[in-house]
Design a protein around this motif. Structure first.
Motif, mmCIF file in Angstrom:
data_model
loop_
_atom_site.group_PDB
_atom_site.id
_atom_site.type_symbol
_atom_site.label_atom_id
_atom_site.label_comp_id
_atom_site.label_asym_id
_atom_site.label_seq_id
_atom_site.Cartn_x
_atom_site.Cartn_y
_atom_site.Cartn_z
ATOM 1 N N ILE A 13 0.843 -1.210 0.000
ATOM 2 C CA ILE A 13 0.000 0.000 0.000
ATOM 3 C C ILE A 13 0.870 1.249 0.000
ATOM 4 C CG2 ILE A 13 -1.680 1.287 1.346
ATOM 5 C CD1 ILE A 13 -2.689 -1.535 2.282
ATOM 6 N N ARG A 16 2.107 1.761 -3.454
ATOM 7 C CA ARG A 16 1.029 2.250 -4.317
ATOM 8 C C ARG A 16 0.842 3.751 -4.106
ATOM 9 N NH1 ARG A 16 -4.145 -0.995 -3.104
ATOM 10 N NH2 ARG A 16 -2.940 -2.867 -3.535
ATOM 11 N N ASN A 17 0.911 4.174 -2.858
ATOM 12 C CA ASN A 17 0.719 5.595 -2.574
ATOM 13 C C ASN A 17 1.890 6.445 -3.060
ATOM 14 O OD1 ASN A 17 -1.807 6.347 -1.135
ATOM 15 N ND2 ASN A 17 -1.221 4.605 0.125
ATOM 16 N N ARG A 20 1.215 7.751 -6.438
ATOM 17 C CA ARG A 20 0.039 8.595 -6.648
ATOM 18 C C ARG A 20 0.383 10.080 -6.759
ATOM 19 N NH1 ARG A 20 -3.780 5.044 -2.830
ATOM 20 N NH2 ARG A 20 -4.445 3.596 -4.455
ATOM 21 N N ILE A 23 0.476 15.883 -3.339
ATOM 22 C CA ILE A 23 -0.764 16.642 -3.239
ATOM 23 C C ILE A 23 -0.474 18.075 -2.809
ATOM 24 C CG2 ILE A 23 -2.271 14.696 -2.754
ATOM 25 C CD1 ILE A 23 -2.073 15.751 0.244
ATOM 26 N N TYR B 164 -2.176 9.500 4.901
ATOM 27 C CA TYR B 164 -3.070 9.175 3.781
ATOM 28 C C TYR B 164 -4.471 9.700 4.057
ATOM 29 C CZ TYR B 164 0.688 5.972 2.503
ATOM 30 O OH TYR B 164 1.900 5.443 2.182
ATOM 31 N N ARG B 167 -4.850 13.349 3.543
ATOM 32 C CA ARG B 167 -4.962 13.671 2.117
ATOM 33 C C ARG B 167 -6.421 13.581 1.661
ATOM 34 N NH1 ARG B 167 -2.170 9.216 -1.266
ATOM 35 N NH2 ARG B 167 -3.928 8.108 -0.361
ATOM 36 N N TYR B 216 -9.795 3.913 -1.142
ATOM 37 C CA TYR B 216 -8.693 4.350 -0.290
ATOM 38 C C TYR B 216 -8.935 3.957 1.165
ATOM 39 C CZ TYR B 216 -6.428 7.133 -3.954
ATOM 40 O OH TYR B 216 -5.765 7.540 -5.078
ATOM 41 N N GLU B 219 -7.910 0.511 1.704
ATOM 42 C CA GLU B 219 -6.459 0.384 1.900
ATOM 43 C C GLU B 219 -6.075 0.703 3.331
ATOM 44 O OE1 GLU B 219 -4.956 1.544 -2.586
ATOM 45 O OE2 GLU B 219 -4.397 2.806 -0.887
#
Lengths: 147, 400
Positions: A13, A16-17, A20, A23, B164, B167, B216, B219
């Motif tokens: 994970i 995967r991030n 991405r 941001i 995460y 975000r 998400y 995850e």
């Protein structure tokens, strides 16, 4: 020996991030555009000829829950009101937008000015208008009707 | 004498003496040597400025080594007198202070107050306004649960999910800013409806979040619930029995994780919830892991609700005509909404004047925190942080 598969899931994970993309933006060089309704520092709206739209009716002053607006007026020479000072204490303002909602003449608005840090405490008190004749409420309403 | 080596407390006691039983419950602040044992109970101050207390909460904890003997929550560091301030604010100005009560989900407090005022002044709310309120409240619930889920992972030692989730939360806050004008201090819901209609083009960023939300979050579930360490830290920790939860007046996910099915959105539907299809997740054991599972499932359900609200958003006015200087008739009402933390109620008394005579805020987190003394005693100090975190406390709302 590592038990379980949680660590493996974590790696997958996280990887995967990583793909991405970021941001965040590089702030001082790049800036995000704010939504149209964003509320930041209060500012005056002026007519096209630079004269204020404010009629010094004091509705905004009475509306503000934190008393950050202050208007000193005197009688104008040709009748009507003269604004000596329209003071805005930005340091105490919570940008709730109630003053802008209340203004019947749309003389103030919430700007998108968000970089408000300052080195001097004096900058936290702003004089928005100084020594100008207030707009006449009647003329102001008529102008709106024409537009 | 047996050959077995003497361990633990026995090793430091004079030969032949037995350790005294544990002290009775309750904070004693025993000075050294009084309890006949050679060990000294330690009074530890956790907070009010501590990274693991989720706000300015001061915990006084009596420790026997690693074990918590007694714990006491000391609140009030964020008291601003919101209930008193409300007595000098007119009805349409109330959002400015109520946003600052539960600062993680301001829309719920605003709506609770609007519902109370509407009940008192008998104001009809347009259907669209109700739907917009439900929409922003559900978005706010997700944002609030995100900001719970991340830090509770950090309490158990997981850093990545926090970032995460921040975000994803940012996507929601961008939408809420576009709707209301502010990221957290919205001042958007008013008696009679909402200040402005939904802005044009709000559909796209909202759908963008809906498209990734479930995936998400799945995850994050893998990162937290799928991780053995997190499970070991959460399971069986901070168990709240259904009777205890009821006795302390708990509500929200803390109550539902103990297996009691009470959700105001179902029990006393308000806004658009009567017309929306969703499930209320329940726990079985009532431990920290159940609270985690219930809240994660609540986010999934909120995503479902937001989708329905967005698809079925009615046309019409966003507010009814309400006088600026609202003077509700003298009377007394109570209205409550299901906030991310539980039953958030506004008890409003009017004497017919332009400001409330008395406003009382039923803060769900305050009742949920009440169980802490009961919950933490007997556990380990590391579990204390997890148990406390799993209650989802917001000190702005507790202290008011």
């Amino acid at each position: 020996m590592i038990e379980g598969t949680g660590w493996l899931k974590g790696f997958v994970i996280t990887f995967r991030n990583m793909l991405r993309g970021p941001i965040t933006v590089r702030y001082p060089e790049h800036k995000l555009t704010l939504p149209e309704r964003s509320r930041w520092a209060v500012q005056q709206r002026l007519n096209d000829d630079g004269s204020p739209r404010c009629t010094a009716c004091l509705i905004c002053v009475k509306e503000c829950p934190d008393d950050v607006l202050y208007i000193e007026t005197s009688a104008a020479e040709g009748g009507g009101k003269h604004i000596d000072r329209y003071v805005y204490e930005i340091g105490a303002c919570m940008m709730c937008g109630l003053c802008v909602e209340a203004c019947p003449f749309s003389a103030i608005e919430m700007s998108h000015e968000y970089e408000l840090a300052t080195r001097h405490g004096g900058d936290l008190v702003r004089v928005l208008l100084q020594d100008v004749d207030a707009a006449s409420p009647r003329r102001e309403r008529k102008g709106e009707a024409d537009a | 004498m047996s050959d077995e080596p003497v361990t633990g407390v026995q090793s430091i006691l004079p030969e032949g003496t037995q350790p005294t039983p544990m002290l009775p419950k309750g904070l004693k602040r025993v000075p050294s040597g009084v309890d006949q044992l050679a060990t000294e109970h330690l009074i530890l101050n956790v907070g009010p400025q501590h990274p693991s207390t989720h706000g300015v909460l001061h915990m006084l904890v009596e420790l026997d080594g690693e074990e918590v003997i007694a714990a006491e929550a000391d609140i009030g560091f964020l008291h601003r007198g919101i209930e008193k301030l409300a007595e000098s604010r007119r009805y349409h100005q109330m959002g400015t202070i109520l946003d600052r009560a539960d600062y993680v989900s301001g829309f719920h407090t605003e709506t609770a107050f609007a519902l109370a005022t509407e009940k008192l002044a008998e104001i009809e709310v347009p259907r669209k306004a109700s739907w917009i309120r439900s929409l922003v409240m559900e978005l706010n619930r997700c944002a609030s649960h995100y900001v719970w889920l991340g830090p509770v992972g950090m309490d158990a030692g997981a850093m990545a999910p926090f970032l995460y989730l921040m975000r994803e939360r940012e996507m929601i806050l961008d939408v809420l800013e576009a709707i209301s004008g502010s990221r957290m201090m919205f001042n958007y819901v008013r008696p009679g409806g909402v200040v402005r209609d939904l802005p044009a083009g709000i559909d796209a960023p909202l759908r963008a979040w809906l498209a990734i939300a479930d995936k998400y979050l799945g995850e994050t579930e893998d990162l937290l619930g799928g991780n053995e360490i997190f499970r070991a830290r959460m399971k069986g920790v901070g168990v709240i029995a259904p009777e205890t939860a009821l006795a302390f007046g708990m509500s929200g996910a803390c109550l539902r994780s103990s297996g009691i099915d009470f959700d105001l959105r179902k029990a006393r539907p308000y806004c658009a919830y009567g017309e929306i299809d969703f499930d209320v997740p329940l726990g079985t054991v009532g431990d920290a892991f159940d609270r985690y599972k219930v809240r994660v499932e609540e986010i999934h359900q909120s995503v479902r609700i937001v989708r329905q609200l967005l698809d079925g958003m009615p046309e019409g006015e966003h507010t009814s005509k309400v006088a600026k200087a609202l003077r509700p008739p003298a009377g007394e009402v109570y209205a409550a909404v299901e906030s991310p933390r539980g039953e958030l109620g506004i008890h409003l008394i009017s004497d017919g004047g332009p400001t409330p005579y008395r406003l009382r805020l039923r803060s769900p987190a305050y009742y949920n925190l009440g169980v802490a003394d009961e919950l933490l005693a007997g556990g380990l100090i590391a579990d204390m942080i997890v148990s406390l975190g799993s209650l989802d406390i917001v000190l702005g709302e507790i202290d008011r």
